[in-house]
Design an enzyme around this catalytic site. Sequence first.
Site, PDB file in Angstrom:
ATOM      1  N   GLY A 119       0.837  -1.167   0.039  1.00 14.18           N
ATOM      2  CA  GLY A 119      -0.017   0.040   0.027  1.00 14.18           C
ATOM      3  C   GLY A 119       0.879   0.986   0.079  1.00 14.18           C
ATOM      4  O   GLY A 119       0.541   2.322   0.604  1.00 14.18           O
ATOM      5  N   GLY A 120       1.932   1.103  -0.785  1.00  8.01           N
ATOM      6  CA  GLY A 120       2.873   2.067  -0.802  1.00  8.01           C
ATOM      7  C   GLY A 120       2.612   3.421  -1.590  1.00  8.01           C
ATOM      8  O   GLY A 120       3.517   4.407  -1.835  1.00  8.01           O
ATOM      9  N   ASP A 132       0.343  -1.550  -4.756  1.00  9.64           N
ATOM     10  CA  ASP A 132      -0.919  -0.915  -4.469  1.00  9.64           C
ATOM     11  C   ASP A 132      -2.155  -1.387  -5.100  1.00  9.64           C
ATOM     12  O   ASP A 132      -1.838  -2.096  -5.962  1.00  9.64           O
ATOM     13  CB  ASP A 132      -0.634   0.580  -4.556  1.00  9.64           C
ATOM     14  CG  ASP A 132      -1.234   1.589  -3.595  1.00  9.64           C
ATOM     15  OD1 ASP A 132      -2.836   1.541  -3.471  1.00  9.64           O
ATOM     16  OD2 ASP A 132      -1.010   2.378  -2.719  1.00  9.64           O
ATOM     17  N   ASP A 183      -3.633  -6.444  -3.879  1.00  5.80           N
ATOM     18  CA  ASP A 183      -4.897  -5.965  -2.670  1.00  5.80           C
ATOM     19  C   ASP A 183      -4.374  -6.782  -1.682  1.00  5.80           C
ATOM     20  O   ASP A 183      -4.414  -7.872  -1.224  1.00  5.80           O
ATOM     21  CB  ASP A 183      -5.991  -6.566  -3.141  1.00  5.80           C
ATOM     22  CG  ASP A 183      -7.194  -6.493  -2.209  1.00  5.80           C
ATOM     23  OD1 ASP A 183      -7.018  -5.944  -1.211  1.00  5.80           O
ATOM     24  OD2 ASP A 183      -8.389  -6.930  -2.703  1.00  5.80           O
ATOM     25  N   PHE A 184      -4.291  -5.727  -0.436  1.00  8.98           N
ATOM     26  CA  PHE A 184      -3.697  -6.440   0.892  1.00  8.98           C
ATOM     27  C   PHE A 184      -4.579  -7.067   1.711  1.00  8.98           C
ATOM     28  O   PHE A 184      -4.435  -7.576   2.564  1.00  8.98           O
ATOM     29  CB  PHE A 184      -2.824  -5.181   1.726  1.00  8.98           C
ATOM     30  CG  PHE A 184      -3.365  -4.034   1.865  1.00  8.98           C
ATOM     31  CD1 PHE A 184      -4.907  -3.984   2.427  1.00  8.98           C
ATOM     32  CD2 PHE A 184      -2.951  -2.811   1.930  1.00  8.98           C
ATOM     33  CE1 PHE A 184      -5.542  -2.738   2.604  1.00  8.98           C
ATOM     34  CE2 PHE A 184      -3.348  -1.337   2.059  1.00  8.98           C
ATOM     35  CZ  PHE A 184      -4.733  -1.495   2.514  1.00  8.98           C
ATOM     36  N   ARG A 186       2.971   1.572   5.821  1.00 10.54           N
ATOM     37  CA  ARG A 186       3.244   2.888   6.455  1.00 10.54           C
ATOM     38  C   ARG A 186       1.910   3.713   6.302  1.00 10.54           C
ATOM     39  O   ARG A 186       1.022   3.701   5.100  1.00 10.54           O
ATOM     40  CB  ARG A 186       4.123   3.894   5.569  1.00 10.54           C
ATOM     41  CG  ARG A 186       4.255   5.271   6.272  1.00 10.54           C
ATOM     42  CD  ARG A 186       5.211   5.975   5.216  1.00 10.54           C
ATOM     43  NE  ARG A 186       5.542   7.320   5.933  1.00 10.54           N
ATOM     44  CZ  ARG A 186       4.947   8.491   4.968  1.00 10.54           C
ATOM     45  NH1 ARG A 186       4.349   8.394   4.195  1.00 10.54           N
ATOM     46  NH2 ARG A 186       5.313   9.645   5.793  1.00 10.54           N
ATOM     47  N   HIS A 245      -4.071   2.418  10.402  1.00 10.57           N
ATOM     48  CA  HIS A 245      -4.927   3.214  11.019  1.00 10.57           C
ATOM     49  C   HIS A 245      -5.882   3.785  10.135  1.00 10.57           C
ATOM     50  O   HIS A 245      -6.852   4.385  10.462  1.00 10.57           O
ATOM     51  CB  HIS A 245      -4.073   4.613  11.734  1.00 10.57           C
ATOM     52  CG  HIS A 245      -3.574   5.373  10.633  1.00 10.57           C
ATOM     53  ND1 HIS A 245      -3.232   6.677  10.828  1.00 10.57           N
ATOM     54  CD2 HIS A 245      -3.386   5.289   9.012  1.00 10.57           C
ATOM     55  CE1 HIS A 245      -2.799   7.311   9.679  1.00 10.57           C
ATOM     56  NE2 HIS A 245      -3.104   6.615   8.589  1.00 10.57           N
TER      57      HIS A 245
HETATM   58  C1  SAM Z   1      -2.748   6.469   3.799  1.00 12.72           C
HETATM   59  S1  SAM Z   1      -2.172   6.040   2.302  1.00 12.72           S
HETATM   60  C2  SAM Z   1      -0.498   5.469   2.644  1.00 12.72           C
HETATM   61  C3  SAM Z   1       0.267   5.503   1.350  1.00 12.72           C
HETATM   62  C4  SAM Z   1       1.751   4.974   1.760  1.00 12.72           C
HETATM   63  N1  SAM Z   1       1.894   3.782   2.487  1.00 12.72           N
HETATM   64  C5  SAM Z   1       2.422   6.264   2.233  1.00 12.72           C
HETATM   65  O1  SAM Z   1       2.586   6.245   3.458  1.00 12.72           O
HETATM   66  O2  SAM Z   1       2.981   7.218   1.546  1.00 12.72           O
HETATM   67  C6  SAM Z   1      -3.070   4.407   2.231  1.00 12.72           C
HETATM   68  C7  SAM Z   1      -2.526   3.350   0.809  1.00 12.72           C
HETATM   69  O3  SAM Z   1      -3.098   2.233   1.182  1.00 12.72           O
HETATM   70  C8  SAM Z   1      -3.537   1.792  -0.190  1.00 12.72           C
HETATM   71  N2  SAM Z   1      -4.771   0.887  -0.209  1.00 12.72           N
HETATM   72  C9  SAM Z   1      -6.033   1.159   0.003  1.00 12.72           C
HETATM   73  N3  SAM Z   1      -6.555  -0.133  -0.092  1.00 12.72           N
HETATM   74  C10 SAM Z   1      -5.840  -0.904  -0.546  1.00 12.72           C
HETATM   75  C11 SAM Z   1      -5.843  -2.170  -0.839  1.00 12.72           C
HETATM   76  N4  SAM Z   1      -6.888  -3.071  -0.732  1.00 12.72           N
HETATM   77  N5  SAM Z   1      -4.777  -2.969  -1.403  1.00 12.72           N
HETATM   78  C12 SAM Z   1      -3.678  -2.319  -1.626  1.00 12.72           C
HETATM   79  N6  SAM Z   1      -3.650  -1.025  -1.361  1.00 12.72           N
HETATM   80  C13 SAM Z   1      -4.446  -0.384  -0.726  1.00 12.72           C
HETATM   81  C14 SAM Z   1      -4.017   3.217  -0.828  1.00 12.72           C
HETATM   82  O4  SAM Z   1      -4.220   3.257  -2.182  1.00 12.72           O
HETATM   83  C15 SAM Z   1      -3.050   4.154  -0.236  1.00 12.72           C
HETATM   84  O5  SAM Z   1      -1.905   4.206  -0.836  1.00 12.72           O
END
Ligand code: SAM
Length: 401
Positions: A233-234, A258, A286-287, A302, A306
């Site tokens: 989810g980067g 992501d 998809d996490f 990261r 939350h």
């Molecule tokens: C708050 S952002 C944090 C992004 C990154 N980790 C950072 O700190 O810059 C949350 C991230 O989770 C990703 N996300 C949301 N649902 C997801 C899923 N089911 N699988 C993978 N990524 C996902 C979003 O696209 C987003 O990039």
Amino acid sequence: MAAFRPDLLLEQLGLLIEQPGSLSQDDPQRAELLRLTRLASTALETPLEVTQRIIFSPLPLLTTRLSQEFNIFSTLAQHSVTHPVGLSELAKASGLEPSILSAVMDYNCGQSAALEAKPGHYAPTKLTHMMLQPMFNDATIVFYDCVLPTFAALCRVLKDTGKDRLTAFQAGHNTSEEDIYSWLESHPVQQGAFYRFMKTVFAGLPTWLDVVRFDEEIGANSSSNEVLFVDVGGGFGWQCQALRKAYPHLPGKIILQDRADVIKKGQAAEEAAPNKQLGVEPVVYDFFTEQTVKGARAYFLRGILHNWDDEKCIQILKCQASAMATAGKSTMIIEDFVLGEREPGADYAAAFGIAMQAVHNARERSREDFERLLGLAGLELVEVRAFTKFGNSAILARKQG
Ligand SMILES: C[S@@+](CC[C@H](N)C(=O)[O-])C[C@H]1O[C@@H](n2cnc3c(N)ncnc32)[C@H](O)[C@@H]1O
């Protein structure tokens, strides 16, 4: 008790305003002065002034967004105190009616976001120029367009005790299906701002790389065909870039994961161009499904947990745990606020806690909360390393057993 001398304080505050750079950003006296002037300002307020401050608290965000969107700041920036811009010229440049424009400019001047150099003529200030920087522009878009309607809906959502209640984000944005991430996919301006904002949200603060000696603790003796780091989810890959820049010669792959749309947009985004040069490999993942990259040295999450309630967090963690190598060969690094790690008065985490509740129906967590969630996913918490006074922390975890 010593006698209070307002004349001395007024003189000193006047000098401070004339010489704002006299205290450096890291000077502890600057932080203490900020704290005391805020307390003093609250102590001095009359009930009417308190009311005004509270009821109009969304206005600085609104006037900043208007001033960015309607070219007010960019027009001001082309002028100066000796060559200010008149209201009629500003009306032409912004396309706004003079009546609303004049009220916005009065408010901007009160906020030091503009200066009325002579009646009806305006000049830029330090703040005008600051608000034009991409970092502020993006933050304003995210908070005005995405978060403000969400905050506005929170009160009514919290009164709903039904088990299928919407998040305040859904209520505020009139959608019962989408979470913020799917909503962003059909709102490209806000989406671009959100993913760029993820890079700058804690700009200027220490980072997790200041408390994790990655080459020694995690990447020791790595080889080029193994996976060093998976950023789950980067987003656009800011942390992958930061890691590669911190350890350019450490062998091993760096993988950015992501949602499909984010990976696609990230590849096209100018800001994410360094990924290619730095050898960051983007992968759709998809996490909530089993982690596809097995046995990496580090799985990094990261600002992920939350965003989710406990049940979903356990699901995310289990999906990663199943791919992690045993005997401490894989480490999970979670970066989030850890409640209880902040210094008194540093309420950034509290503000985020309310935002997470509103946007995601989720929350910030304590060390005990993380320990429990990790345990339920077959992982054990090794260490919490706080790296800012707000409680931003790196939580290190390994597979149990
Ligand atoms: C708050 S952002 C944090 C992004 C990154 N980790 C950072 O700190 O810059 C949350 C991230 O989770 C990703 N996300 C949301 N649902 C997801 C899923 N089911 N699988 C993978 N990524 C996902 C979003 O696209 C987003 O990039």
